[in-house]
Motif scaffolding. Structure first.
Motif, PDB file in Angstrom:
ATOM      1  N   ALA A 106      33.653  51.575  33.524  1.00  0.00           N
ATOM      2  CA  ALA A 106      34.607  52.046  32.520  1.00  0.00           C
ATOM      3  C   ALA A 106      35.840  51.150  32.492  1.00  0.00           C
ATOM      4  N   ASP A 107      36.297  50.719  33.652  1.00  0.00           N
ATOM      5  CA  ASP A 107      37.446  49.816  33.728  1.00  0.00           C
ATOM      6  C   ASP A 107      37.125  48.484  33.059  1.00  0.00           C
ATOM      7  N   ASP A 108      35.921  47.970  33.291  1.00  0.00           N
ATOM      8  CA  ASP A 108      35.505  46.714  32.660  1.00  0.00           C
ATOM      9  C   ASP A 108      35.462  46.855  31.139  1.00  0.00           C
ATOM     10  N   LEU A 109      34.944  47.973  30.660  1.00  0.00           N
ATOM     11  CA  LEU A 109      34.886  48.194  29.217  1.00  0.00           C
ATOM     12  C   LEU A 109      36.281  48.296  28.608  1.00  0.00           C
ATOM     13  N   ALA A 110      37.183  48.969  29.305  1.00  0.00           N
ATOM     14  CA  ALA A 110      38.549  49.085  28.807  1.00  0.00           C
ATOM     15  C   ALA A 110      39.231  47.725  28.784  1.00  0.00           C
ATOM     16  N   THR A 111      39.016  46.924  29.818  1.00  0.00           N
ATOM     17  CA  THR A 111      39.601  45.582  29.857  1.00  0.00           C
ATOM     18  C   THR A 111      39.057  44.737  28.713  1.00  0.00           C
ATOM     19  N   ASP A 112      37.760  44.800  28.477  1.00  0.00           N
ATOM     20  CA  ASP A 112      37.157  44.055  27.371  1.00  0.00           C
ATOM     21  C   ASP A 112      37.735  44.494  26.026  1.00  0.00           C
ATOM     22  N   ALA A 113      37.957  45.796  25.865  1.00  0.00           N
ATOM     23  CA  ALA A 113      38.513  46.308  24.612  1.00  0.00           C
ATOM     24  C   ALA A 113      39.928  45.780  24.394  1.00  0.00           C
ATOM     25  N   VAL A 114      40.721  45.717  25.438  1.00  0.00           N
ATOM     26  CA  VAL A 114      42.079  45.194  25.326  1.00  0.00           C
ATOM     27  C   VAL A 114      42.037  43.713  24.957  1.00  0.00           C
ATOM     28  N   ILE A 115      41.156  42.972  25.584  1.00  0.00           N
ATOM     29  CA  ILE A 115      41.034  41.538  25.279  1.00  0.00           C
ATOM     30  C   ILE A 115      40.629  41.344  23.822  1.00  0.00           C
ATOM     31  N   ARG A 116      39.655  42.126  23.344  1.00  0.00           N
ATOM     32  CA  ARG A 116      39.231  42.016  21.945  1.00  0.00           C
ATOM     33  C   ARG A 116      40.366  42.393  21.001  1.00  0.00           C
ATOM     34  N   ASP A 117      41.116  43.433  21.356  1.00  0.00           N
ATOM     35  CA  ASP A 117      42.220  43.876  20.525  1.00  0.00           C
ATOM     36  C   ASP A 117      43.299  42.804  20.435  1.00  0.00           C
ATOM     37  N   GLN A 118      43.590  42.152  21.535  1.00  0.00           N
ATOM     38  CA  GLN A 118      44.603  41.102  21.555  1.00  0.00           C
ATOM     39  C   GLN A 118      44.128  39.847  20.839  1.00  0.00           C
TER      40      GLN A 118
END
Length: 51
Positions: A24-36
């Motif tokens: 879940a942490d990895d998915l959240a980190t990926d989402a932040v990277i995509r958002d940025q």
């Protein structure tokens, strides 16, 4: 069920919870990277490179 069995089962469940939490942490980190990255996947929101 013995204490040893119960402990082993609890440790196994804790291990799977840890794995799920890390995923879940990895998915959240990926989402932040995509958002940025912006809509086009560029480094900046306007498609340019951030300074």
């Amino acid at each position: 069920m013995t204490v040893v069995d119960a402990t082993a089962e609890a440790l196994d469940r804790a291990r799977w919870l840890q794995i799920a939490g890390e995923a879940a942490d990895d998915l959240a980190t990926d989402a932040v990277i995509r958002d940025q990255a912006g809509p086009d996947g560029a480094d900046g929101a306007d498609g340019g490179v951030r300074a």
